[in-house]
Motif scaffolding. Sequence first.
Motif, short mmCIF file in Angstrom:
data_model
loop_
_atom_site.label_atom_id
_atom_site.label_comp_id
_atom_site.label_asym_id
_atom_site.label_seq_id
_atom_site.Cartn_x
_atom_site.Cartn_y
_atom_site.Cartn_z
N LEU A 1 -41.87 -13.58 63.39
CA LEU A 1 -42.76 -14.94 62.61
C LEU A 1 -42.60 -15.34 65.03
O LEU A 1 -41.40 -15.54 65.38
N ASP A 2 -43.46 -14.72 65.68
CA ASP A 2 -43.78 -15.09 67.41
C ASP A 2 -44.26 -16.60 67.49
O ASP A 2 -45.34 -16.16 67.00
N ILE A 3 -43.85 -17.97 67.44
CA ILE A 3 -43.77 -19.06 67.70
C ILE A 3 -44.25 -19.72 69.45
O ILE A 3 -43.80 -19.14 70.11
N GLY A 4 -46.17 -18.79 69.73
CA GLY A 4 -46.16 -19.01 70.90
C GLY A 4 -46.31 -17.41 71.67
O GLY A 4 -45.51 -17.56 72.44
N CYS A 5 -46.66 -16.30 70.77
CA CYS A 5 -46.46 -15.17 70.86
C CYS A 5 -47.23 -14.01 72.96
O CYS A 5 -46.75 -13.24 73.33
N GLY A 6 -48.14 -15.22 73.24
CA GLY A 6 -48.71 -15.11 74.10
C GLY A 6 -48.99 -13.25 74.13
O GLY A 6 -50.09 -13.77 73.32
N TRP A 7 -49.36 -12.71 75.03
CA TRP A 7 -49.80 -11.34 75.80
C TRP A 7 -49.62 -10.34 73.88
O TRP A 7 -49.45 -9.11 73.89
N GLU B 1 -49.72 -25.17 61.61
CA GLU B 1 -50.97 -24.79 60.64
C GLU B 1 -49.82 -23.06 60.02
O GLU B 1 -50.07 -22.89 59.01
N LEU B 2 -49.05 -23.23 60.24
CA LEU B 2 -48.13 -21.87 59.68
C LEU B 2 -47.32 -22.27 58.22
O LEU B 2 -46.93 -23.63 58.14
N ASP B 3 -47.18 -20.72 57.46
CA ASP B 3 -47.07 -20.59 56.01
C ASP B 3 -46.33 -19.83 56.05
O ASP B 3 -45.74 -19.46 56.96
N GLY B 4 -45.70 -19.08 54.90
CA GLY B 4 -44.68 -17.93 54.99
C GLY B 4 -44.07 -18.21 55.41
O GLY B 4 -43.64 -19.04 55.08
N VAL C 1 -37.03 -15.93 63.12
CA VAL C 1 -38.46 -17.12 64.03
C VAL C 1 -38.22 -17.23 65.36
O VAL C 1 -36.63 -17.99 65.56
N PHE C 2 -38.22 -16.90 66.16
CA PHE C 2 -38.51 -17.10 67.80
C PHE C 2 -39.45 -17.18 67.83
O PHE C 2 -40.88 -17.15 67.58
N SER C 3 -38.96 -18.05 69.16
CA SER C 3 -40.06 -18.79 70.19
C SER C 3 -40.06 -18.42 71.95
O SER C 3 -38.79 -18.76 72.01
N ILE C 4 -40.72 -18.43 72.33
CA ILE C 4 -40.51 -17.96 73.28
C ILE C 4 -41.70 -18.61 74.69
O ILE C 4 -41.87 -18.14 74.93
N ASP D 1 -38.84 -28.87 61.67
CA ASP D 1 -39.11 -29.21 60.33
C ASP D 1 -40.39 -27.69 60.16
O ASP D 1 -40.00 -26.56 59.12
N THR D 2 -41.24 -27.06 60.69
CA THR D 2 -42.13 -26.11 60.57
C THR D 2 -41.24 -24.76 60.25
O THR D 2 -41.51 -23.87 59.79
N VAL D 3 -40.19 -24.32 60.96
CA VAL D 3 -39.18 -22.94 61.53
C VAL D 3 -38.89 -23.35 60.31
O VAL D 3 -38.24 -22.39 59.49
N ARG D 4 -37.35 -24.25 59.63
CA ARG D 4 -37.48 -24.47 58.88
C ARG D 4 -38.31 -24.53 57.34
O ARG D 4 -37.39 -22.72 56.55
N ARG D 5 -39.29 -24.30 56.95
CA ARG D 5 -40.26 -24.26 56.42
C ARG D 5 -40.68 -22.97 55.86
O ARG D 5 -40.52 -22.03 54.85
N CYS D 6 -40.39 -22.17 57.57
CA CYS D 6 -41.15 -20.84 57.32
C CYS D 6 -39.71 -19.46 57.19
O CYS D 6 -40.06 -18.40 56.75
N LEU D 7 -38.51 -19.94 57.36
CA LEU D 7 -37.38 -19.14 57.47
C LEU D 7 -36.70 -19.32 56.25
O LEU D 7 -36.21 -19.87 56.16
N ALA D 8 -37.13 -18.29 56.31
CA ALA D 8 -35.68 -17.47 54.84
C ALA D 8 -34.45 -18.56 54.90
O ALA D 8 -33.72 -18.05 56.20
N PRO D 9 -34.23 -18.18 53.64
CA PRO D 9 -32.39 -19.04 53.44
C PRO D 9 -31.05 -19.02 54.40
O PRO D 9 -30.48 -19.15 54.74
#
Length: 387
Positions: free
Chosen positions: A176-182, A228-231, A236-239, A255-263
């Motif tokens: 998951l790329d949070i703020g993926c730009g182009w 609004e992310l789920d799954g 997970v990364f953000s650049i 909190d959102t990253v923790r929820r979406c990231l595998a253990p």
Amino acid sequence: MALSPHAAEDVVARRPAPDRLRRRVAELLASAGVRLDGTAPTDLRVRDPRFFTEVLSRGSLGLGETYMDGAWETDDLDGLLTRLMRARLHERVHGLDAWWTVARATLLNMQSRRRARRVGRVHYDLGNDLFRAMLGERMVYSCGYWARAATLDEAQEAKLDLIARKLELAPGMKVLDIGCGWGEALKFMAERYGVSGVGVTISKEQAALARELCRGLPVEIRLQDYRELDGRYDRVFSIGMFEHVGLRNYRRYFDTVRRCLAPDGLTLLHTIGSNVSVRATDPWIGRYIFPNSMLPSAAQITQAFEGLFVMEDWHGFGPDYDRTLQAWRANIERAWPSLPARYDERFRRMWRFYLAASMAVFRTRQAQLWQLVLSPDGVPGGYAAVR
């Protein structure tokens, strides 16, 4: 430049004549090794006397706006701004706009879901033609990694590969790329590391081009707020997106990253950072470049993820941003004649001031560039740092 409250009261109460204003500005500039109307490359030459009132009453906002309006010139803009920042004139000349910016950020959530989308409309939707011209072969709008690179394109590819290696990517992973730009990071990782992924952005222009660039790859681009992310994702990364999250929302982000990231997953945060904890950005940057932005401090970041993640690695390479910005400037200066007329002379001066001021901030080490690697519960046996 910025004016102290005492000096601001002096200007308002005494209503000095223009020659007094000129002397005051000359004194401030001289303390930074800059001559008013001098002949050295970093000297400042005034073309419109309104400059003096604007810069003393409005601080950095007045300095930037008068440059945009052609009220002053210099042969070495980034060199001049570096001298002003190194002398910390921004701490001595505050405008009322700076106080108002901080007050609003203290009272309101300037990066709420509704307000957060403004930076997409104002900045990232300016036009893909502008960013294509500036950013190079890989449209990556963040600091390159120049440790073993000689060109901008090499530095950006090195940065993307560095992130992939830090995340220990392997074929078949879902990222998951949070703020993926182009979409360039997802494109690179799908092609080089065999992963699939989802990228989110709040810019319509970015989303449209990202879908085009990633066509044929196992990559989905969404026009979506990070809240609004789920799954569930392996990584997970953000650049270069965290600068738009805001202090009131840092915990929500993690909190959102923790929820979406595998253990057993890893997350990487690539962000510009501030040496001190603040609540708002510079008034000129906030008005003309990145509305409702702010740079996080190390203390603010760590407090926000406390109890959610284990810190595995913290890597800083802020000086590389100065070199990245210089490469962007060289690209855009070559491209100006071929860009559409909507990028008029005032816009060009605004963009030049933005790039030069950013160079000065990193050159004087008043801003940093950090990459953090975090895990939910700690990597068994420890994490091997990658450089």
